[in-house]
Design a protein around this motif. Structure first.
Motif, PDB file in Angstrom:
ATOM      1  N   VAL A  66     -11.409  -0.295   6.027  1.00 26.64           N
ATOM      2  CA  VAL A  66     -11.838   0.171   4.797  1.00 26.64           C
ATOM      3  C   VAL A  66     -12.620  -0.977   4.172  1.00 26.64           C
ATOM      4  O   VAL A  66     -12.199  -1.998   3.948  1.00 26.64           O
ATOM      5  CB  VAL A  66     -10.563   0.576   3.835  1.00 26.64           C
ATOM      6  CG1 VAL A  66     -11.318   1.215   2.639  1.00 26.64           C
ATOM      7  CG2 VAL A  66      -9.802   1.798   4.877  1.00 26.64           C
ATOM      8  N   ARG A  67     -14.007  -0.728   3.796  1.00 24.95           N
ATOM      9  CA  ARG A  67     -14.738  -1.976   3.512  1.00 24.95           C
ATOM     10  C   ARG A  67     -15.531  -1.072   2.196  1.00 24.95           C
ATOM     11  O   ARG A  67     -15.654  -0.145   1.917  1.00 24.95           O
ATOM     12  CB  ARG A  67     -15.929  -2.082   4.319  1.00 24.95           C
ATOM     13  CG  ARG A  67     -15.159  -3.138   5.670  1.00 24.95           C
ATOM     14  CD  ARG A  67     -16.354  -3.286   6.561  1.00 24.95           C
ATOM     15  NE  ARG A  67     -15.809  -4.163   7.502  1.00 24.95           N
ATOM     16  CZ  ARG A  67     -15.757  -5.568   7.648  1.00 24.95           C
ATOM     17  NH1 ARG A  67     -16.280  -6.107   6.607  1.00 24.95           N
ATOM     18  NH2 ARG A  67     -15.319  -6.237   8.598  1.00 24.95           N
ATOM     19  N   ALA A  68     -16.011  -2.165   1.386  1.00 26.67           N
ATOM     20  CA  ALA A  68     -16.374  -1.825   0.063  1.00 26.67           C
ATOM     21  C   ALA A  68     -18.154  -1.882   0.418  1.00 26.67           C
ATOM     22  O   ALA A  68     -18.629  -2.926   0.824  1.00 26.67           O
ATOM     23  CB  ALA A  68     -16.179  -2.909  -1.023  1.00 26.67           C
ATOM     24  N   ARG A  69     -18.446  -0.751   0.327  1.00 28.34           N
ATOM     25  CA  ARG A  69     -20.028  -0.675   0.512  1.00 28.34           C
ATOM     26  C   ARG A  69     -21.046  -0.601  -0.657  1.00 28.34           C
ATOM     27  O   ARG A  69     -22.206  -0.773  -0.818  1.00 28.34           O
ATOM     28  CB  ARG A  69     -20.293   0.845   1.381  1.00 28.34           C
ATOM     29  CG  ARG A  69     -19.622   0.904   2.464  1.00 28.34           C
ATOM     30  CD  ARG A  69     -19.728   2.258   3.154  1.00 28.34           C
ATOM     31  NE  ARG A  69     -21.083   2.434   3.440  1.00 28.34           N
ATOM     32  CZ  ARG A  69     -21.553   3.714   4.246  1.00 28.34           C
ATOM     33  NH1 ARG A  69     -20.729   4.574   4.430  1.00 28.34           N
ATOM     34  NH2 ARG A  69     -22.668   3.636   4.516  1.00 28.34           N
ATOM     35  N   ALA A  70     -20.200  -0.714  -1.951  1.00 35.39           N
ATOM     36  CA  ALA A  70     -21.016  -0.739  -3.159  1.00 35.39           C
ATOM     37  C   ALA A  70     -20.568  -2.062  -3.799  1.00 35.39           C
ATOM     38  O   ALA A  70     -19.402  -2.592  -3.733  1.00 35.39           O
ATOM     39  CB  ALA A  70     -20.626   0.229  -4.227  1.00 35.39           C
ATOM     40  N   ALA A  71     -21.488  -2.784  -4.488  1.00 36.58           N
ATOM     41  CA  ALA A  71     -21.361  -3.923  -5.038  1.00 36.58           C
ATOM     42  C   ALA A  71     -20.658  -3.816  -6.621  1.00 36.58           C
ATOM     43  O   ALA A  71     -21.066  -3.019  -7.231  1.00 36.58           O
ATOM     44  CB  ALA A  71     -22.480  -4.774  -4.908  1.00 36.58           C
ATOM     45  N   GLU A  81       0.780   0.678  -0.546  1.00 40.83           N
ATOM     46  CA  GLU A  81       0.721   0.092   0.661  1.00 40.83           C
ATOM     47  C   GLU A  81       1.873   0.738   1.820  1.00 40.83           C
ATOM     48  O   GLU A  81       2.960   0.489   1.255  1.00 40.83           O
ATOM     49  CB  GLU A  81       0.889  -1.388   0.307  1.00 40.83           C
ATOM     50  CG  GLU A  81      -0.156  -2.113  -0.484  1.00 40.83           C
ATOM     51  CD  GLU A  81      -0.216  -3.258  -0.805  1.00 40.83           C
ATOM     52  OE1 GLU A  81      -0.931  -4.078  -0.745  1.00 40.83           O
ATOM     53  OE2 GLU A  81       1.228  -3.909  -0.957  1.00 40.83           O
ATOM     54  N   GLY A  82       1.483   0.743   2.725  1.00 45.11           N
ATOM     55  CA  GLY A  82       2.291   1.121   4.039  1.00 45.11           C
ATOM     56  C   GLY A  82       2.596   2.657   3.961  1.00 45.11           C
ATOM     57  O   GLY A  82       3.187   3.250   4.798  1.00 45.11           O
ATOM     58  N   SER A  83       1.816   3.565   3.180  1.00 43.85           N
ATOM     59  CA  SER A  83       2.058   4.971   3.083  1.00 43.85           C
ATOM     60  C   SER A  83       1.128   5.553   4.053  1.00 43.85           C
ATOM     61  O   SER A  83      -0.085   4.974   4.711  1.00 43.85           O
ATOM     62  CB  SER A  83       1.785   5.369   1.880  1.00 43.85           C
ATOM     63  OG  SER A  83       0.548   5.236   1.355  1.00 43.85           O
ATOM     64  N   ASP A  84       1.035   6.975   4.294  1.00 42.15           N
ATOM     65  CA  ASP A  84       0.370   7.578   5.281  1.00 42.15           C
ATOM     66  C   ASP A  84      -0.817   8.223   4.305  1.00 42.15           C
ATOM     67  O   ASP A  84      -0.650   8.714   3.125  1.00 42.15           O
ATOM     68  CB  ASP A  84       1.157   8.765   5.932  1.00 42.15           C
ATOM     69  CG  ASP A  84       2.039   8.526   6.988  1.00 42.15           C
ATOM     70  OD1 ASP A  84       1.557   7.259   7.471  1.00 42.15           O
ATOM     71  OD2 ASP A  84       2.917   9.141   7.160  1.00 42.15           O
ATOM     72  N   VAL A  85      -2.002   8.298   4.821  1.00 38.92           N
ATOM     73  CA  VAL A  85      -2.996   8.607   3.885  1.00 38.92           C
ATOM     74  C   VAL A  85      -4.121   9.608   4.842  1.00 38.92           C
ATOM     75  O   VAL A  85      -3.978   9.690   5.964  1.00 38.92           O
ATOM     76  CB  VAL A  85      -4.241   7.491   3.458  1.00 38.92           C
ATOM     77  CG1 VAL A  85      -3.633   6.602   2.614  1.00 38.92           C
ATOM     78  CG2 VAL A  85      -4.598   6.931   4.592  1.00 38.92           C
ATOM     79  N   LYS A  86      -4.670  10.610   4.163  1.00 38.77           N
ATOM     80  CA  LYS A  86      -5.411  11.672   4.541  1.00 38.77           C
ATOM     81  C   LYS A  86      -7.038  10.907   4.765  1.00 38.77           C
ATOM     82  O   LYS A  86      -7.415  10.460   3.910  1.00 38.77           O
ATOM     83  CB  LYS A  86      -5.399  12.905   4.073  1.00 38.77           C
ATOM     84  CG  LYS A  86      -4.008  13.294   4.174  1.00 38.77           C
ATOM     85  CD  LYS A  86      -3.954  14.836   3.184  1.00 38.77           C
ATOM     86  CE  LYS A  86      -2.647  15.403   3.248  1.00 38.77           C
ATOM     87  NZ  LYS A  86      -2.397  16.430   2.630  1.00 38.77           N
ATOM     88  N   ALA A  87      -7.779  11.675   5.821  1.00 38.54           N
ATOM     89  CA  ALA A  87      -9.106  11.337   5.729  1.00 38.54           C
ATOM     90  C   ALA A  87      -9.972  11.655   4.439  1.00 38.54           C
ATOM     91  O   ALA A  87      -9.805  13.029   4.051  1.00 38.54           O
ATOM     92  CB  ALA A  87      -9.672  12.043   7.064  1.00 38.54           C
ATOM     93  N   PRO A 177     -11.488   6.540   5.983  1.00 40.56           N
ATOM     94  CA  PRO A 177     -12.341   6.950   6.832  1.00 40.56           C
ATOM     95  C   PRO A 177     -11.493   7.829   7.958  1.00 40.56           C
ATOM     96  O   PRO A 177     -12.189   8.524   8.408  1.00 40.56           O
ATOM     97  CB  PRO A 177     -12.873   5.856   7.710  1.00 40.56           C
ATOM     98  CG  PRO A 177     -12.011   4.683   7.251  1.00 40.56           C
ATOM     99  CD  PRO A 177     -11.272   5.101   6.086  1.00 40.56           C
ATOM    100  N   ILE A 178     -10.377   7.722   8.128  1.00 42.59           N
ATOM    101  CA  ILE A 178      -9.433   8.564   9.103  1.00 42.59           C
ATOM    102  C   ILE A 178      -8.031   8.797   8.564  1.00 42.59           C
ATOM    103  O   ILE A 178      -7.777   7.953   7.343  1.00 42.59           O
ATOM    104  CB  ILE A 178      -9.379   7.725  10.374  1.00 42.59           C
ATOM    105  CG1 ILE A 178      -8.627   6.436  10.413  1.00 42.59           C
ATOM    106  CG2 ILE A 178     -10.717   7.670  11.069  1.00 42.59           C
ATOM    107  CD1 ILE A 178      -8.419   5.634  11.827  1.00 42.59           C
ATOM    108  N   ALA A 179      -7.590   9.517   9.246  1.00 49.05           N
ATOM    109  CA  ALA A 179      -6.007   9.790   8.600  1.00 49.05           C
ATOM    110  C   ALA A 179      -5.314   8.903   9.348  1.00 49.05           C
ATOM    111  O   ALA A 179      -5.500   8.672  10.560  1.00 49.05           O
ATOM    112  CB  ALA A 179      -5.583  11.390   8.927  1.00 49.05           C
ATOM    113  N   GLY A 180      -4.073   8.200   8.667  1.00 52.12           N
ATOM    114  CA  GLY A 180      -3.339   7.497   9.506  1.00 52.12           C
ATOM    115  C   GLY A 180      -2.360   6.499   8.251  1.00 52.12           C
ATOM    116  O   GLY A 180      -2.185   7.010   7.376  1.00 52.12           O
ATOM    117  N   ARG A 181      -1.807   5.601   8.650  1.00 55.21           N
ATOM    118  CA  ARG A 181      -1.031   4.769   7.847  1.00 55.21           C
ATOM    119  C   ARG A 181      -1.763   3.555   7.368  1.00 55.21           C
ATOM    120  O   ARG A 181      -2.378   2.829   8.202  1.00 55.21           O
ATOM    121  CB  ARG A 181       0.244   4.436   8.732  1.00 55.21           C
ATOM    122  CG  ARG A 181       1.260   3.784   7.971  1.00 55.21           C
ATOM    123  CD  ARG A 181       2.608   3.252   8.464  1.00 55.21           C
ATOM    124  NE  ARG A 181       3.012   4.680   8.843  1.00 55.21           N
ATOM    125  CZ  ARG A 181       4.183   4.993   9.688  1.00 55.21           C
ATOM    126  NH1 ARG A 181       4.780   4.123  10.264  1.00 55.21           N
ATOM    127  NH2 ARG A 181       4.578   6.321   9.621  1.00 55.21           N
TER     128      ARG A 181
END
Length: 389
Positions: A66-71, A81-87, A177-181
């Motif tokens: 996960v990256r910052a594309r805006a300054a 932190e450590g939780s499951d997230v969706k795309a 960007p993707i679903a995962g932890r």
């Protein structure tokens, strides 16, 4: 007198000889000791899987940074932190005020361009019939048409500027960007991110299924292929040919079998190993990426293999041997060919005949060319279980 003396001497000599003879009979050699008792099992051939156990390491099925594309200044973290997230789930918010202002400016420029287009198009439409009747010059009509086309181009550029501003404004909200932890946040609120480069903010890993990467020595692969080609082994049939089992650090076998994906086509020149990869389901998230495991891979089947306790096999300069006891109690050393071991047992591929008795216990008392008395052997665990029963 001389006759009497001769008789006495002969009598004494006879008594002395008789005493010596009796002494020889009392000092006869003791009887030979009985042959030693040894524990044996009967060689029983059967079908067996040729299973190889190899070291492996787990790897996430997919990894996304996960990256910052805006300054801008990071304002909020929107996940645990450590939780499951969706795309597509929002994860961070960057100060969006400059991007909203840029969007508003682009929209204003677009509105101005659309107004100029309306005016220029109206003038061009009015000059077109006048030019045909020569009420205006052809040059004036051409200039009006050019102004209308330029206004259209300005409107197109304005729309592109609005779209760019909307994209940059969207980058102010960083999404998964993707679903995962997701792991820990790599930056905190108030940090300046995206200044000159895409700043890493967190890592998301898909762990509902994992890859397990493992290696096998190239010489073992070549021996296996030679045995398959020679007919000593058969290929593992059915679905089991593509399945692997994972053994955890505590020795337990993971409940879900994996699926072999590929075997590398080349050998690592530095290690002499061939790389293999399998896909492993992880529905409960029990396994974690980076974990070291043991991988059991069923590569072939033996139609008439014989399983023996590992202690029955001795390794000598001539190779692997076992001691076989005949019907008359004679002990013979027999060279054998072994397959991969499994759970403290040795797989004999060749060298034994069905029904032969192999010495398992008492190898230190038996010797090749000697005699022994066979008794049935049972594993220590089985004996203790029988005594408790």
């Amino acid at each position: 007198m001389r006759g009497v003396t001769a008789v006495v001497v002969m009598t004494a000599l006879t008594a002395s000889l008789s005493g010596c003879g009796g002494g020889d009979k009392s000092k006869a050699a003791p009887p030979a000791p009985p042959p030693p008792e040894v524990g044996v099992i009967t060689a029983t051939p059967g079908r067996a899987d040729l299973t190889t156990e190899l070291p492996g390491r787990l790897e996430a099925f997919r990894i996304a940074q996960v990256r910052a594309r805006a300054a801008g200044i990071l304002q909020r973290r929107l996940f645990n932190e450590g939780s499951d997230v969706k795309a597509g789930q929002p994860l961070f918010e960057i100060d969006a005020a400059p991007y909203r202002a840029t969007l508003a400016s682009a929209q204003a420029q677009l509105a101005r361009g659309e107004a100029n287009l309306m005016q220029a198009q109206a003038l061009a439409d009015r000059y077109a019939p006048l030019a045909k009747s020569q009420a205006v010059s052809q040059q004036e009509a051409l200039n009006a048409q050019a102004s209308a086309q330029q206004a259209k181009a300005d409107v197109a550029a304005g729309k592109a500027a609005v779209q760019t501003a909307q994209i940059n404004l969207g980058y102010a909200t960083v999404t998964a960007p993707i679903a995962g932890r997701i792991g820990r946040a790599l930056v905190t609120e108030g940090a300046l991110v995206g200044q000159g480069e895409a700043t890493p903010l967190a890592i998301v890993q898909q762990v509902d299924k994992l890859y397990v990467n493992f290696t096998q020595p190239a010489n073992e692969v070549m021996r296996l292929r030679a045995a398959l080609a020679g007919g000593q082994l058969q290929r593992a049939a059915g679905k089991e040919a593509a399945q692997v089992q994972v053994v955890l650090e505590d020795g337990s076998v993971y409940a879900h079998p994996g699926r072999l994906l590929f075997s590398d086509l080349s050998v690592d020149a530095s290690t002499g190993q061939i790389t293999l990869r399998a896909e492993l389901p992880n529905p409960q998230g029990q396994l974690l990426p980076g974990l070291y495991v043991r991988v059991r891979l069923a590569q072939a089947e033996v139609a008439d293999g014989i399983w023996l306790p590992q202690q029955a096999v001795s390794r000598t300069a001539q190779g692997d041997t076992v001691l076989v006891i005949g019907e008359d109690g004679s002990v013979t050393a027999r060279p054998v060919k072994l397959g991969p071991p499994r759970a403290g047992q040795a797989l004999v591929l060749a060298g034994l005949k069905p029904g032969e008795k192999v010495i398992v216990d008492g190898l230190q008392r038996a010797r090749a060319g000697g005699k022994a008395r066979p008794v049935p052997w049972a594993p220590p665990g089985a004996a203790s279980a029988a005594s408790k029963a």
